[in-house]
Write a protein that holds these residues in place. Structure first.
Motif, PDB file in Angstrom:
ATOM      1  N   GLU A  92      52.075  38.786  35.508  1.00 54.22           N
ATOM      2  CA  GLU A  92      50.901  39.648  35.516  1.00 54.22           C
ATOM      3  C   GLU A  92      49.636  38.882  35.148  1.00 54.22           C
ATOM      4  N   VAL A  93      49.730  37.995  34.153  1.00 54.73           N
ATOM      5  CA  VAL A  93      48.568  37.179  33.764  1.00 54.73           C
ATOM      6  C   VAL A  93      48.180  36.262  34.919  1.00 54.73           C
ATOM      7  N   ASP A  94      49.174  35.613  35.551  1.00 54.29           N
ATOM      8  CA  ASP A  94      48.878  34.739  36.692  1.00 54.29           C
ATOM      9  C   ASP A  94      48.214  35.527  37.814  1.00 54.29           C
ATOM     10  N   GLY A  95      48.715  36.730  38.073  1.00 55.87           N
ATOM     11  CA  GLY A  95      48.103  37.570  39.109  1.00 55.87           C
ATOM     12  C   GLY A  95      46.679  37.950  38.746  1.00 55.87           C
ATOM     13  N   PHE A  96      46.459  38.317  37.498  1.00 52.24           N
ATOM     14  CA  PHE A  96      45.126  38.671  37.038  1.00 52.24           C
ATOM     15  C   PHE A  96      44.181  37.490  37.170  1.00 52.24           C
ATOM     16  N   LEU A  97      44.645  36.298  36.730  1.00 57.69           N
ATOM     17  CA  LEU A  97      43.790  35.104  36.810  1.00 57.69           C
ATOM     18  C   LEU A  97      43.485  34.744  38.274  1.00 57.69           C
ATOM     19  N   SER A  98      44.417  34.966  39.148  1.00 59.58           N
ATOM     20  CA  SER A  98      44.167  34.724  40.578  1.00 59.58           C
ATOM     21  C   SER A  98      43.071  35.652  41.093  1.00 59.58           C
ATOM     22  N   LEU A  99      43.106  36.913  40.661  1.00 58.51           N
ATOM     23  CA  LEU A  99      42.065  37.845  41.053  1.00 58.51           C
ATOM     24  C   LEU A  99      40.705  37.459  40.502  1.00 58.51           C
ATOM     25  N   VAL A 100      40.685  37.004  39.258  1.00 59.70           N
ATOM     26  CA  VAL A 100      39.434  36.601  38.627  1.00 59.70           C
ATOM     27  C   VAL A 100      38.858  35.387  39.358  1.00 59.70           C
ATOM     28  N   ARG A 101      39.705  34.410  39.683  1.00 59.99           N
ATOM     29  CA  ARG A 101      39.250  33.214  40.390  1.00 59.99           C
ATOM     30  C   ARG A 101      38.721  33.558  41.797  1.00 59.99           C
ATOM     31  N   ALA A 102      39.377  34.488  42.421  1.00 60.15           N
ATOM     32  CA  ALA A 102      38.976  34.847  43.779  1.00 60.15           C
ATOM     33  C   ALA A 102      37.676  35.632  43.796  1.00 60.15           C
ATOM     34  N   ALA A 103      37.335  36.234  42.712  1.00 64.50           N
ATOM     35  CA  ALA A 103      36.129  37.059  42.684  1.00 64.50           C
ATOM     36  C   ALA A 103      34.895  36.284  42.486  1.00 64.50           C
TER      37      ALA A 103
END
Length: 107
Positions: free
Chosen positions: A96-107
């Motif tokens: 979940e943290v990795d997924g969240f960080l991926s979303l943050v990076r993509a934004a």
């Protein structure tokens, strides 16, 4: 050489009257030997009872240790299960943290 019972009886008949003065000493010696035997028997009885009591105590201790081992086994099993749950939850959290960080990076 065979045993001659008749000559044995003749010897005993000769010896008995001569040994009559020794009867009190013989009786005393026999009584003392009987007392010693009784004391030895009582001591053996006490020792056997002590061994039986010690055996019972050892048996009780073994039962206690067995119970503690069983409880420890259950506790270790529960701890292992809890550790497995924590590992699963840590992996889920990591995803979940990795997924969240991926979303943050993509934004």
């Amino acid at each position: 050489m065979s045993f001659n019972f008749k000559s044995f009886l003749v010897s005993v008949r000769r010896w008995l009257p001569l040994s009559r003065p020794l009867y009190p000493e013989i009786s005393t010696a026999i009584a003392a030997a009987m007392e010693e035997q009784a004391a030895a028997t009582q001591e053996i009885t006490r020792n056997v009872q002590q061994v039986a009591e010690a055996s019972n105590q050892v048996s009780e201790h073994i039962e206690g240790v067995s119970s503690v081992v069983t409880e420890t086994d259950h506790a270790a099993s529960n701890l292992l299960n809890a550790a497995d749950v924590l590992v699963d939850e840590a992996q889920t959290l990591r995803r979940e943290v990795d997924g969240f960080l991926s979303l943050v990076r993509a934004a």
